[in-house]
Design an enzyme around this catalytic site. Sequence first.
Site, mmCIF file in Angstrom:
data_model
loop_
_atom_site.group_PDB
_atom_site.id
_atom_site.type_symbol
_atom_site.label_atom_id
_atom_site.label_comp_id
_atom_site.label_asym_id
_atom_site.label_seq_id
_atom_site.Cartn_x
_atom_site.Cartn_y
_atom_site.Cartn_z
ATOM 1 N N GLU A 1 3.461 -5.319 7.564
ATOM 2 C CA GLU A 1 2.667 -4.184 8.061
ATOM 3 C C GLU A 1 2.848 -3.903 9.551
ATOM 4 O O GLU A 1 2.781 -2.767 10.008
ATOM 5 C CB GLU A 1 1.173 -4.426 7.796
ATOM 6 C CG GLU A 1 0.758 -4.352 6.338
ATOM 7 C CD GLU A 1 0.952 -5.634 5.561
ATOM 8 O OE1 GLU A 1 1.653 -6.555 6.046
ATOM 9 O OE2 GLU A 1 0.413 -5.726 4.444
ATOM 10 N N GLU B 1 -0.545 -9.628 -0.816
ATOM 11 C CA GLU B 1 -1.989 -9.891 -0.676
ATOM 12 C C GLU B 1 -2.679 -9.967 -2.038
ATOM 13 O O GLU B 1 -3.589 -10.765 -2.239
ATOM 14 C CB GLU B 1 -2.631 -8.808 0.197
ATOM 15 C CG GLU B 1 -2.182 -8.908 1.646
ATOM 16 C CD GLU B 1 -2.796 -7.823 2.503
ATOM 17 O OE1 GLU B 1 -2.454 -6.642 2.278
ATOM 18 O OE2 GLU B 1 -3.607 -8.140 3.374
ATOM 19 N N GLY C 1 0.522 -5.312 0.789
ATOM 20 C CA GLY C 1 -0.570 -5.390 -0.175
ATOM 21 C C GLY C 1 -0.145 -6.060 -1.478
ATOM 22 O O GLY C 1 -0.977 -6.629 -2.190
ATOM 23 N N ALA D 1 0.836 -1.190 0.000
ATOM 24 C CA ALA D 1 0.000 0.000 0.000
ATOM 25 C C ALA D 1 0.873 1.243 0.000
ATOM 26 O O ALA D 1 1.992 1.226 0.494
ATOM 27 C CB ALA D 1 -0.884 0.006 1.248
#
Length: 724
Positions: A141, A119, A116, A66
């Site tokens: 994270e 993910e 992310g 992210a």
Amino acid sequence: MENFKIDVDADGIATITFDVPGRSMNTLTGKVMAEIPEWVEQVKSDDAIKGVVLTSGKASGFCAGADLGDMAAGMLGGADLQAAFDAGWRLNGALRALETCGKPVVAAINGLALGGGLELTLACHYRVAGDSSKIQLGLPEIKVGLFPGGGGTQRLTRLIGVQAAMTAMTAGSSWRPNDAKNAGVVHEVVPAGTEVEAAKAWIKGGGKASQPWDVKGFKIPGGGPYHPAGIQNFLVGNAMIRKQTYANYPAALNLMKAVYEGLQVPMDAALRIETRYFIKTLMTPEAQAMIRSLFLSKQELDKGAARPADVPPSDPKKVAVLGAGMMGAGIAYVQAMAGIETILIDRDQESADKGKGYAEDIIKKRVSRGQMTQDKADAVLALITPTSDYSLIKGSDLVIEAVFENRELKATVTQMAEAQLEPGAVFGSNTSTLPISGLAEASSRPEDFIGIHFFSPVDKMMLVEIIMGEKTGPAALAKALDYVMKIKKTPIVVEDGRGFYTSRCFGTYVAEGMAMLEEGISPVLIDNIGRATGMPRGPLEMHDDVALDLSVKIAKQTAEDLGDAYRPLPGSDIVRKMVEDLGRYGRKNGKGFYDYDSKPKVIWSGLAELAPVKVDELSMDEVADQKRRLLYRQAVEVARCWDEGVIDDPREADVGAILAWGFAPWTGGPITMIDQTGLKAFVEQADIYAARYGDRFAVPQFLRDMAAKGETFYGKFAAQKAAA
Ligand code: NAI
């Protein structure tokens, strides 16, 4: 679409190339997240498309996760929960649509995939990774106070089981491709460059368009919350998280809750649970503090925020290191790794060779673990020339001095090195205690003399403290920063003074622990309280690590230098007796506050005679008060450094504190801690401590003035930046 390109081949396989324009690395920006549903819809509705390969157009990686800058700007401080949930759901909703699109989707992972980024691949039905030492896969994270919010908590646990997934997510660790395959995170590892080909082959071979968890009868590997074996993971996991974090990190607790609750429901509901906890976490002061300091501010410092802008950039190609001891050997290793030609000098050839041996050992290990090729290893080692011949310094852009901590010796080697240097080359001292302006007196070019303070062990510690002497010029500062950036460490710039910034403030943590010992608080309690604040170790343990004899030596030197103004630190009598009468030097000789013969180490039984225990039990309120006391003592010292001009940038103060001496990371650093507490409340509490424990808690006047005006450090800093 701006960030994805779609090519459909003759077999009907669509290759979707992720390539954010104008950036060297893909991140999940708001725009990227908005575009994912667009191509998912296209894949779903276009009958000509039979399957999908998702890959990256970047040489540097697949996707780094992210965009925290975006996320911070959009959500920090936002109070509208529904809007925050919708924003958080955007990625989860898009990825769920992807894995249920009805066509087989393969991630062709041709570069690192973190957060992310990983993910995104977990929402694909199959994962192929290239066999390259540059590729890492992981969910880091937690390191910035968050946890995976793009389905990672639900998919990874269902893929590899609760225990393995929780271990990886709570540590924020990553896998190399082959380890990822062994762990079950990817399905296939293929030669780098053939990922897309292998992905297509899987689709053509009849790869199925479904995730294991969407197939009837799916069972969580190792068992879920209602399984007799599975429940153990949560019982033990809760206790372990508590032990590791002392409940300082909402992210770790919320991660556990999201997994526990999410695993009891189907994926669609599970993802909504994850998003709720994710948003809740993102809105905590801890996450906001950690994102700012450990990500945003750190990145700004890494890019040279403290560098004088008007000095043209330099590129140090040859750097000499004086002293091939513990520090010099480490410095030689990191700079050779960064491609810098290194002259490693010691008193004789044998000592210099021994210093190079340190780099040889680390590099050998890296090669054996597959983290480095033999060719690269040879090339790095060829950059280090060990010698006792000072004339080889000729042509160096910079010299780093790391000989014994002795003024006269440092003066001698400064002059010997300077005799070889061209004008404009910089001389940096790695001294840990001697003021730079004093050392610069030996220099014939004090404007090019600067402090470049590394931390031990050099290859692991990411901070470098740059110290300006009275006469240090901006060109030397810029060159020192260019060097620190080249070796990929984080620089902070501070003014000269006893203990500079980091050693001075760190010292107060240890000293406050000594004060507690003198007051009769049990040593076991003191170190437990220290760890419970979020510091990496208790003050007594840290004192043992630093070495008690060093502490006595520094106290003597300080007394000599300060004369009448010298005030002994709390507990200094105890330490002096331990060192001088009892030969207890700390961890290095296995005897300090602890005895290190046994494992785990135990408090030395004789300590009770030197410091009789009067308090061996505290209420929870008293524990909270003592925890705050330890953090406040450090923060007051940071405020004093600010007052004296030792440090003047909140980012440097915070990042430096966390990276140098492990100041409780959940706070975001001492300045953020003061800001979040509120200056008024901070000053009031410090006054209570000053009345109870003494002047060392007295805050400088400027802090009272700021409190009276309702100011904050970061608020003022932002205003100054906007005005400049
Ligand atoms: P060390 O004792 O391991 O290494 C010093 C080296 O300097 C030895 O190899 C010695 O042979 C060499 N040396 C002595 N005279 C020399 C000369 N005339 N020419 C070339 N080399 C000479 O010491 P360490 O721990 O590496 O410390 C070096 C410096 O770094 C000191 O100023 C220390 O205060 C500072 N420092 C140490 C830290 C630590 O954690 N040990 C952390 C940060 C700074």
